[in-house]
Every structure is written in C-alpha cells, then in structure tokens.
Design a protein around this motif. Structure first.
Motif, PDB file in Angstrom:
ATOM      1  N   GLN A  58       0.766  -1.070  -0.148  1.00  0.00           N
ATOM      2  CA  GLN A  58       0.286  -0.495  -0.264  1.00  0.00           C
ATOM      3  C   GLN A  58       0.627   1.296  -0.053  1.00  0.00           C
ATOM      4  O   GLN A  58       1.526   1.423   1.082  1.00  0.00           O
ATOM      5  CB  GLN A  58      -1.281   0.083   1.180  1.00  0.00           C
ATOM      6  CG  GLN A  58      -1.787   1.393   1.656  1.00  0.00           C
ATOM      7  CD  GLN A  58      -2.444   0.786   2.889  1.00  0.00           C
ATOM      8  OE1 GLN A  58      -3.142  -0.567   3.196  1.00  0.00           O
ATOM      9  NE2 GLN A  58      -3.761   1.984   2.641  1.00  0.00           N
ATOM     10  N   SER A  59       0.807   1.478  -0.776  1.00  0.00           N
ATOM     11  CA  SER A  59       1.490   3.337  -1.394  1.00  0.00           C
ATOM     12  C   SER A  59       0.644   3.900  -0.427  1.00  0.00           C
ATOM     13  O   SER A  59      -0.270   4.126  -0.173  1.00  0.00           O
ATOM     14  CB  SER A  59       1.610   3.961  -2.743  1.00  0.00           C
ATOM     15  OG  SER A  59       2.295   4.412  -2.651  1.00  0.00           O
ATOM     16  N   LEU A  60       1.080   5.442   0.480  1.00  0.00           N
ATOM     17  CA  LEU A  60       0.798   6.097   1.282  1.00  0.00           C
ATOM     18  C   LEU A  60       1.058   7.353   0.406  1.00  0.00           C
ATOM     19  O   LEU A  60       0.607   8.105   1.360  1.00  0.00           O
ATOM     20  CB  LEU A  60       1.326   5.688   2.688  1.00  0.00           C
ATOM     21  CG  LEU A  60       1.729   4.648   3.553  1.00  0.00           C
ATOM     22  CD1 LEU A  60       2.444   4.753   4.614  1.00  0.00           C
ATOM     23  CD2 LEU A  60       0.221   4.518   4.005  1.00  0.00           C
ATOM     24  N   HIS A  61       0.361   6.908  -0.537  1.00  0.00           N
ATOM     25  CA  HIS A  61       0.172   8.741  -0.926  1.00  0.00           C
ATOM     26  C   HIS A  61      -0.225   8.743  -2.507  1.00  0.00           C
ATOM     27  O   HIS A  61      -0.336   7.846  -3.445  1.00  0.00           O
ATOM     28  CB  HIS A  61       2.169   8.471  -1.675  1.00  0.00           C
ATOM     29  CG  HIS A  61       3.222   8.727  -0.851  1.00  0.00           C
ATOM     30  ND1 HIS A  61       2.888  10.018   0.602  1.00  0.00           N
ATOM     31  CD2 HIS A  61       4.041   7.487  -0.479  1.00  0.00           C
ATOM     32  CE1 HIS A  61       4.314   9.183   1.427  1.00  0.00           C
ATOM     33  NE2 HIS A  61       4.558   8.663   0.257  1.00  0.00           N
ATOM     34  N   THR A  62      -1.275   9.458  -2.750  1.00  0.00           N
ATOM     35  CA  THR A  62      -2.355   9.757  -3.250  1.00  0.00           C
ATOM     36  C   THR A  62      -2.036   9.540  -5.119  1.00  0.00           C
ATOM     37  O   THR A  62      -2.393   9.540  -5.834  1.00  0.00           O
ATOM     38  CB  THR A  62      -3.397  11.047  -3.826  1.00  0.00           C
ATOM     39  OG1 THR A  62      -2.574  11.959  -3.236  1.00  0.00           O
ATOM     40  CG2 THR A  62      -4.019  10.444  -2.141  1.00  0.00           C
TER      41      THR A  62
END
Lengths: 158, 158, 158
Positions: A58-62
């Motif tokens: 899960q990348s933590l950036h939109t």
C-alpha cells in the motif's frame, strides 16, 4: 533512488500464523518515474519467514500507484505517455485553480493518475517468494516527484 | 445519506485469529456521487477488536466503485469530470439500446466507470485503525444513483 | 475454451486456519476475449472446505486482466469497444517498434489494457461461496490471445 527501512512489526499466533509489517521508503528523482520494486519486495517477504500467504502493498500517497507490468524500457516509455494522455497535465482543473483550492503543487493530473492505477496491491506468496508470472514486475509509479515516498508492506501467512 | 447496518458475523480460532464480516448500507442522492467513508470504515474496524491485519471492502454493485484519493472539494469536482469524460454518457452503447438489451436504466457509462475504478479494495489495519497516508481517504463512488447501496466489510487479523 | 488444473497445495494450522492454492488454466480463442469465470472460481472455493475468508485471484500474464462486471452480451460488446478505445491498437508504441524493442507480438495495446484493469482481485468468501452482488460476475479478460493462460487462486480462511 535511495531506500531506507523501519524495523519490522511481527505478530504471531502459537500455531504459526504470522503477520509481518514494514514500511519501505524511496526517494524519487523525476515528476513521473517508474521504479521496479520486485526485488525489494521479495527481500522483505524472504526475511518475514512466511512461506505461503499474501503480501499486501500500500503506497501511502495519493499521487502514486503500485501495479504490475512487464519491465522493458520501450514499454515503460509507452506507459508514461499513456498515463500522460489519460490525464493531461495542461488543462483546467479546479484543484490547480487558486480560486477554488489552496493546493500549490498544480498536481491534479497526478491525482487522476494515482486514482486510476491504484495504490493498493495484493499478491500471493508461494514458497517464500512473491508469485509472479514470467513477465510480471511490481512497479511503483511516482506521479508528483521528486519526493520521499513510503510503501507499507504486510505479509500474512504460515 | 443514511446508513444502516446488519449484525456482525465473527469467526475466531482458539489462538486469536479473527475474521469479522459486516455489511454497511448507504442511500445515495445523486446519479454520480462521491462519499467519504473513511470514518465509517474505521468505526467497523475499531469495533472488530482486531489490532493488526487486513480490511477488505467490496461494494456489491457493478455501477459503483471504492478507491483512495484526497478528499478536497475542488479535486472531487475534477474527479467527477474526469470519470464523465473517461466514459461518456451521451454516446452509443449496445447496453442502452432496446434492440440489444433489456436494461432500462441506460447506464452503460455507469458500468464502464465502475469497472475502471473497481469495487474491491484491501487496506492494512495497524493498531486497530485503517492504515492511510496523510492525504488518503476511502471514497465510495455512486455512478447510477440515487440508490440504496451495500458494502461488505471483512476484517481479518489478530 | 478448455480448462486444466494442477493439484491443490494446502497449509493448515492445528486450529483450523487454512490456506489453499491452485492454478487453473484456460485456452483462449480470440485476441480480445472476455470469459465468465465465476462458476469455476466457486468450484475451487467450495472444494477448499473454507467457509469464511478471502479468495485472491492473480492472473499470471501482463496482457490479461481480472475484474467484476455484469455478464450481459450487449454490455460485453460495449466493454470491448471501451477498452479498444482506451488503448488504441493502431498507433505508435515504442514497444511495437523493432528499433526500440525485441517484442514481436506488437502487443503494446494489450499491455496498456492489462495494466489499466489489473491482474489481481480479492473477494470475500462467505458460507463457502464467493460473495458477489446480484449483478457481479468475475470476468477474465484476454487481451493478446489466443493463448494458454493461468490464474493462481488462493483461499485463506476458516
């Protein structure tokens, strides 16, 4: 590209189910950049000691994404152009308009690309490795770099 | 928007692995509508008692989607326009043509948008909360409202 | 379309958590083809003996996808045209250019479609069946057939 890592967090039941979590960081160098993170993810999976289960990324950036594709230079150029055209940078967005938004990065296109491709990816773990087809690589896409970026990796299994 | 909830179903092993399932309902008010469901999902996660694991969200409708993005008014307008253009409503679709289809909703565009953005999303649970980056919100997208809509939520972990 | 299957691999803790893995193969007959694999996946889930949990599907090929949509003939025609337009075949791609690439399949469009729709899908298992809404079917999309294709299926649960 540099990489840093936080310590693992591991929970385990008495019968062997393990959940291992780690956050891995990258520093990107371009506004749009594709990184092959397959080997790095396999390292984390291997160290978890989990043989069979699921690895969740899960990348933590939109304004980023994580997805699968073949890692070939010519194709990566096509992928970048495809995403540039799917969400064009040089058009009107409310998010980029000071009258409607306090965002100063003018990165509405980056948001569209991140949303379209997604920031969450689950893959199977088999025999202590990420299960991937012959031509599948795990790609992290930066859409609003250069920045420092974090991916949360969780491995659940036996 | 109103919300109702069915009772939880919980399975648990003697060593602590839990799987909790719940269906949460929303009533939407527009044909295309974006709802921030982050707080609602965190409530369900918190009540599950699970500290570490995965929460899986699955919208049970083909003309909806669940995805991550920043929750900002200006950007949400951009997102709606982006999706309207990605799958235009006012063009020919066989699904909307009585000669080929018995669907009376003329919602082929809604199907394309739901398919493109996806109805299934997995996120990590850390310390009894959904793990999200600073700017990430969980968004439920209605593409063929107003309707009553259900999302199945499953939390697995320790 | 023909189907073959490898033997299951199953890991189980003494308290009942099970992880079952299987690879299922299909032979496709067209360059772009949509297959309804819902029943096949439900068979595998049913045989796993797992009542509640997650089924994870992962197509092992970059030029394919797995996603949800309604299974209706007219709509499927619309889906194919939508994907043909989203990533057009008849335009310039470096991946198709012998000066830049050793790929002889001229399948850059197939890669874009596979990347856009995704090869990994998680769905909930409830009461020994895949949880799906009334109109949701599990669709496997071939974007570069005819070929033999494999989907890795993993069911985790109790």
């Amino acid at each position: 590209m540099s990489v840093s890592e936080a310590a693992d967090t591991t929970a385990e039941t008495s019968t062997g189910l393990k959940i291992t979590s780690r956050v891995v960081d990258w520093i990107t160098s371009d506004r749009m950049q594709l990184l092959n993170i397959t080997e790095r993810i396999n390292d984390v999976v291997s160290k978890s000691g989990i043989k069979n289960g699921i690895v969740h990324l899960q990348s933590l950036h939109t304004t980023t994404a994580v997805f699968l594709n073949e890692w070939q230079d010519a194709l990566l150029e096509d992928v970048k152009r495809f995403l540039e055209e799917a969400a064009q940078r040089e058009r009107y967005y409310k998010h980029n308009d000071p009258e409607h938004s306090d965002c100063e990065r003018s990165n509405a296109d980056s948001h569209m690309r991140g949303m379209l491709m997604g920031q969450s990816l689950s893959l199977q773990v088999r025999n202590a490795k990420v299960l991937l087809g012959t031509w599948q690589s795990i790609i992290f896409a930066e859409f609003d770099g250069p920045r420092s970026r974090s991916i949360a990796i969780q491995i659940t299994g036996l």
